[in-house]
Every structure is written in C-alpha cells, then in structure tokens.
Write a protein that holds these residues in place. Sequence first.
Motif, short mmCIF file in Angstrom:
data_model
loop_
_atom_site.label_atom_id
_atom_site.label_comp_id
_atom_site.label_asym_id
_atom_site.label_seq_id
_atom_site.Cartn_x
_atom_site.Cartn_y
_atom_site.Cartn_z
N ASP A 90 25.68 15.00 -11.42
CA ASP A 90 24.94 14.99 -10.44
C ASP A 90 23.80 14.58 -10.92
OD1 ASP A 90 27.20 15.42 -8.10
OD2 ASP A 90 26.70 17.55 -7.94
N TYR A 383 19.49 26.76 -4.00
CA TYR A 383 20.10 26.50 -4.22
C TYR A 383 21.23 27.19 -5.91
CZ TYR A 383 23.12 22.97 -8.74
OH TYR A 383 23.31 22.97 -9.43
N HIS A 425 28.19 22.10 -10.10
CA HIS A 425 27.53 21.91 -8.44
C HIS A 425 27.70 23.61 -8.23
CE1 HIS A 425 25.42 21.46 -4.94
NE2 HIS A 425 26.65 22.48 -4.05
#
Length: 455
Positions: A90, A383, A425
């Motif tokens: 990512d 996050y 993630h």
Amino acid sequence: MHLTDFYIFLYFLRSAYHFAPVGGCTFVNINENQTDRFMRKIAIMGAGQSGLHLGIRLVRSGYDVTIISERSAEEIFNGPPTGATYLFNDTLQLEKELGLDLWADTAFHSTGFNINFGTPAGDYAFGIQSRTSKPGASIDQRLKFYQWIKLFRKLGGKFIVSDTTPSDLLACTAQFDLVVVSSGKGPLARLFTRDDERSTHQVPARKLMQIHINDFTHTQRTRFNSITLDAVMGAGEIITAPFYQKDDIQCAFLLIESIPGGPMDVFDEADSATGILDKAKEMIRMLLPWRYPAFENAAVVGNNAFLKGAFAPVVRKPVVQLNSTAAVLGIGDTVILNDPIVGQGGNNASKMANVYAQAIINRGDAPFDVDWMNRTFEEFWEYSRYVNRFCDIFLSPPAPHVVEILQAAAQHPAVASDFVNGFNHPPALFPWLDDADAAREYLIRKTLIPASAAL
C-alpha cells in the motif's frame, strides 16, 4: 545567515517588493495570475520519509513548498545508515502515484513472509510460512532521500539547508500559511508534549541493533529473499529482509530486537559492524541453532553499516502553540514513534503524509488553524491506533488467544495469509488479534473447527 534572521529579512523584503523565497537568498517574482493554491505556502521542517513525501505530493498539487533540512542531499547520501525501512505494498503504491518508486526495476521486491518461534532452551517450536498478496521492498533511505530531494527541486520545490531551532519556528509561521515539523528527534521534536493516554511505554521495550549483510555467493542478489521474523520468548526477535543498499548492492538487513537484560542483549561492547555480526552469529548459534545455517557465511556490506540504540515508543500531541495566533503541526516520528518490531515506521510516515496532504488540499483557502490541525491528526489516528496496538502486542508477552492464532496460522494457510497481509494494513487484524472473544469467532470461521475446541 541564521534561519530566523533569514526569514525576518525576507519578511520586510517581501512586504516591499512582493517577492517569495526560492531557497538560500534567491528570489523570484510572484505572478499575480498564478492560482490561489500555488500562493499557499507550506514549510516542512525535515527531509525524511514523511516530510519529503508530503512536500512532493503538495508541490505536484500546485503548492509553494519549502523544505528546511539540517543536511544537504549529498550529506544524507554520504552519511551514516538510517533504519532499514521495509515498505509494504500500500505504501509502495502511494510512492508510485508520485513517481517516487525509482527502484521498481532494480531492487528486489519480496512476497515471502516467514515467522518462527523458538524456546529459550534453543529448540524450534513452530513456524508460519506464507506470502503477502503483493510485493514490498526496502530501499536504503540515504539513496531514497537523496533522489527524492533532487526530484523535489526539479518539480519546483525550495530546499534550504539550515540548522533550525525552536525560536526559528515563530519566524516561519509569519512567512508561511502552514508549518509542518517532520523531525523525529532533536529540539524541534521535544517541543511536542507526550500524550500520556496514548503512550504505553515509559522506557524502551527493546534494544535495537541493525547491520547490512550478505553471504556474497551471488553478488547481485541475497539469499535472504523473504521477510523472516524469528522470536525467542524472553529474549527478543531477529528480523531479516532484502535490502537495496545505496551503493547498488542487493543485500539484506539484520535487525535484532533484544529485551534489555535478556540473552540477546549482548551488543553493548561491540563497536563495529564486523564485531556486531560476530556477536550475532555466536548468539544465534546458542539461542536459535535451527537458524544458524542461514547466517553462518554472512558478511557485512561495510564496516560502518550498523546502527545501535534504544528508544521508548511514544505518541505526542500533534500541535505546538507558539503564541496566541501561531501554531505548528507535527508529522511522522515527531508525533507517532513506534518500535520497528512490526515494520510500520516508514509505512506510517507515508500514509500520514498522504492523509495530511489530502486535508491540506481539501482545506482550500481556509486557515490552517489549531482545530484543523488537531482534526487532521485525529483522522490519521483512526488508522494509526491499530498500528500502535499491533506494535504493543508484539512487544508484550503474548496473550493466550494470540498464541492460539499464531499456532492456527502455522497449520491453516488462510489464517497465515490473513496474519502476514495484516502487516500491510494493520486495521485488518482487528478486533480478532486483540480480543479473545473475537479471536474465537475468527478461528471458528477460518479453520472450521468446532466452537467447543476454539481457544
């Protein structure tokens, strides 16, 4: 000229002649037909992973961006090693969007991911072998930042080399619409106060030691072609991964995370890369004999290719209020400093820079006030709170449900895949990595084992 004096001088000069700085003491006239977006001026203190990523994204979006660094690009390139940051896919995609993936065709990109567990007696317990769904890579930050600074300048960004003190910041806020501090340590970082509610460590959880190695059987590649994490309860962890060194050497980094006072904590007296590697081999032969063959023929890339140190992971308040009207915003390690045990530092830095850049762009012509600064940080914290918890889980003795998950991953490829891809993630690992009930439900669903047998 000191940076503060430079900006005071510039302030009066610009007031009289409507000039804007372009690094050093060179000036260009601002065209009144330029867009409002370009007229918004952003200063970034620090030329690291987050500062350069933010600066390049903003300058590509039409902003007038100045990066102020204590070292030139050449000094960074020729300087001592930095942490060997492994970037998952990512993050690599964020770099690709900006044209920053300059080593896509030269550096080794890996999908292999192995996690092994051993006992303090030197016995192998169990292991997890899997692959990430997309490749990641580790590029020497000295090479990366050198090339990124050159690109930043080519795109029209201004780059000033200067020591920056806390007193300089107030002068900068008078010249820029927004000042962002990207300095993980030093006097600027110390301006940002510790967030006691979000910081879980008072002292370092690990001592850190890193060297760059290869066995040189094949000079253009390394046998360490996967991420491998070897953990010994009560001792610490050893992490290896492919590493593209600044002199175009495809080698590997070896990171040892030793619990202070434990059996891996043997490097205090070692003061060279060769000495550290000798100590590491001796320690691996004693504690992880099942891994020793991988390191038996390893040699260091260079005798200065090592790092030693320790720090306490910390979360800091994101805003420093300099006076009643002036404030600066922190980014990256300045405000969220994690232990490298799960490889999130560089990934977090780039993802944070991306969130900040989008918030700046979405702000339009509105002021970058303290409320906006705090909201921007909180948006990213939604996050990063999972990243921080992920790190803490690995730094702590594992809870029973975590052991069950790891043992299930050793037997069930679907669990192993979920776990290793969570490094890309971390929010995907929750709540099942952190909650016993959620872990039970997850294992029942993934392994099709009876509910009565789970956990």
